[in-house]
Design an enzyme around this catalytic site. Structure first.
Site, PDB file in Angstrom:
ATOM      1  N   LYS A 108      59.161  21.130  54.747  1.00 17.75           N
ATOM      2  CA  LYS A 108      59.338  19.707  54.985  1.00 17.75           C
ATOM      3  C   LYS A 108      57.996  19.133  55.415  1.00 17.75           C
ATOM      4  CE  LYS A 108      61.856  16.329  57.680  1.00 17.75           C
ATOM      5  NZ  LYS A 108      62.963  16.079  58.607  1.00 17.75           N
ATOM      6  N   LYS A 139      54.824  13.194  63.484  1.00 17.09           N
ATOM      7  CA  LYS A 139      55.551  14.469  63.400  1.00 17.09           C
ATOM      8  C   LYS A 139      54.669  15.604  62.872  1.00 17.09           C
ATOM      9  CE  LYS A 139      60.172  12.411  63.208  1.00 17.09           C
ATOM     10  NZ  LYS A 139      61.556  12.545  62.683  1.00 17.09           N
ATOM     11  N   GLU A 188      56.477  29.381  54.934  1.00 17.90           N
ATOM     12  CA  GLU A 188      57.654  28.817  55.618  1.00 17.90           C
ATOM     13  C   GLU A 188      58.940  29.270  54.929  1.00 17.90           C
ATOM     14  OE1 GLU A 188      58.250  27.250  58.287  1.00 17.90           O
ATOM     15  OE2 GLU A 188      56.481  26.131  58.931  1.00 17.90           O
ATOM     16  N   LYS A 198      60.877  19.240  50.523  1.00 21.23           N
ATOM     17  CA  LYS A 198      61.069  17.814  50.799  1.00 21.23           C
ATOM     18  C   LYS A 198      59.754  17.164  51.186  1.00 21.23           C
ATOM     19  CE  LYS A 198      63.197  14.906  54.206  1.00 21.23           C
ATOM     20  NZ  LYS A 198      63.841  14.829  55.462  1.00 21.23           N
TER      21      LYS A 198
END
Ligand code: PBG
Length: 336
Positions: free
Chosen positions: A209, A231, A247, A262
Site C-alpha cells: 500500500k 502516512k 512486503e 494499492k
C-alpha cells in the site's frame, strides 16, 4: 478445360503472419480475447453511515454515496443479483465517537460489526470484507496509535488491530483486510484469530500500500482529516518496487490468504512482478482518486467514463490481478 479463377493480386505480397486476421470480426476478436472481466472479479466498496434512508453524495466521487444500512441493502442486492460476490465495508464514523486511540474500532455494537451481522443475515451467500485500520476512528486521522513525539507506534497499534479484527470476526466477516501497513500485523492477526476459533476467517492483506496522493476522495468520503504529518512512515514510497515484493512475501509467510497492491493503475508493474512471485490470489485496489480523475474528465466531456473504466480494469486484470476493488462497479456491470 476449366480455367483457374484464382488470380494473383497485383499489390498483395506474401506475408506469413498477418495479425489483423485475428481482429477482423467481432466473433474472431471475442474468440481470441485473452483477458476477460467478470462481475465475480469485482469487489464493491461501500461507505456506511448511521441512520435511516440516508444516501449522502460524496462531492469528490460523483455517483458514490454514503449509505445508511437500509439503503445499502438495495445496492448490495442489485450488485449481487448481477454476479458481484463481494463487498468491502468502510465506516464514516461520527466525529463525537473518534478519539486518539480509535476505541470505537473495537466496539462490538459499532457500525461495522452491526453491518456485518445484518448483511450476513440478508445475503448469506455474499462475501464480506472489512478494513482493519484505525483511521476512520482516530481523532487525528492516522491508522495507528500516536506517541507524544507524533510517531505511529507499531506494536501498540497491533494490539488495537487485534481487538478490532476479533470483533469483526465474531460478527461473521469473511475476510479482514488490514490496511494499516504496520510490521508483523498479519502474523499477529492470524495468531489471534486462530486462538479464538476464527480459523476460517481470512486475511486479505494490503501488502503493498503506497503513500499515494490518490486517496484524497476516500478521506473525503469517510470525513477523515489528517491532523498532522502524512502516512509516509508506514505506507510505501511510490519510488520503490522491490520493497513491495518484500512486503508481499512477508505477508504471505505470515499467513495472508490474498495479497493486495494499492493503488492499481500507477502500480501495474508491481502487480505484474508480484504475479511472478506468488501463487496466492492478488487483489488490486482501483482507488478513489483513480475513479475521481476519470469522472472529472468525463464531466468535462473529454472522454467516455464507462469505456475508460472498462479498459482500466482490463489492464489491471491483464497485469495479473485476480480481483479488483473498484467504485466504477455500476459502469462496469453495464458493459458486461
Ligand atoms: C484506510 C484506507 C484508505 C483507503 C483504504 N483503506 C485510506 C488511507 O490509507 O489513507 C483508500 C482507498 C481509496 O482511496 O479508495 N487505511
Amino acid at each position: 478445360m476449366k480455367s483457374n479463377s484464382f488470380t494473383r493480386s497485383e499489390n498483395a505480397f506474401s506475408l506469413p503472419t498477418r495479425l489483423r486476421r485475428n481482429r477482423r470480426t467481432p466473433a474472431i476478436r471475442r474468440m481470441v480475447q485473452e483477458t476477460e472481466l467478470n462481475a465475480a472479479d469485482l469487489v464493491a466498496p461501500l461507505f456506511l453511515v448511521e441512520g435511516h434512508h440516508i444516501a449522502e453524495p460524496i462531492h469528490s466521487m460523483p455517483g458514490i454515496c454514503r449509505y445508511s444500512l437500509d439503503l445499502a441493502f438495495s445496492k448490495i442486492e442489485r450488485w449481487h443479483e448481477r454476479g458481484v460476490q463481494s463487498v468491502a465495508l468502510f465506516p464514516a464514523i461520527d466525529s463525537s465517537l473518534r478519539n486518539p486511540t480509535g476505541d470505537e474500532a473495537s466496539n462490538p455494537d459499532g457500525l461495522i460489526p452491526r453491518a456485518i451481522r445484518s448483511i450476513k443475515v440478508r445475503f448469506p451467500t455474499l462475501c464480506i470484507i472489512s478494513d482493519v485500520a484505525l483511521d476512520p476512528y482516530t481523532s487525528h486521522g492516522h491508522d495507528g496509535i500516536v506517541n507524544e513525539r507524533g510517531e505511529i507506534v507499531n506494536d501498540a497499534t497491533i494490539e488495537h488491530l487485534i481487538q478490532m479484527a476479533l470483533v469483526q470476526a465474531e460478527a461473521g466477516v469473511d475476510f479482514i483486510a488490514p490496511s494499516d501497513m504496520m510490521d508483523g500485523r498479519v502474523k499477529a492477526l492470524r495468531t489471534a484469530l486462530d486462538e479464538h476459533q476464527f480459523e476460517q476467517t481470512g486475511i486479505l492483506a494490503y501488502s503493498a500500500k503506497y503513500a499515494s496522493a490518490l486517496y484524497g476522495p476516500f478521506r473525503d468520503a469517510l470525513q477523515v482529516n489528517l491532523q498532522f504529518g502524512d502516512k509516509k512512515t508506514y505506507q510505501m514510497d511510490p519510488a520503490n518496487g522491490r520493497e513491495a515484493l518484500l512486503e508481499a512475501r512477508l505477508d504471505e509467510q505470515e499467513g495472508a490468504d490474498i495479497l493486495m497492491v494499492k493503488p492499481a493503475l500507477f502500480y501495474l508493474d508491481i502487480i505484474s512482478k508480484l504475479r511472478q512471485q506468488t501463487h496466492l490470489p492478488i487483489a488490486a485496489y482501483h482507488v478513489s482518486g483513480e475513479y475521481a480523475m476519470v469522472m472529472a474528465a468525463a464531466a468535462a466531456g473529454y472522454l467516455d467514463a464507462n469505456k475508460v473504466f472498462h479498459e482500466a480494469l482490463l489492464s489491471i486484470k491483464r497485469a495479473g490481478a485476480d480481483l479488483i476493488f473498484t467504485y466504477a462497479i455500476d459502469a462496469l456491470l453495464d458493459r458486461m
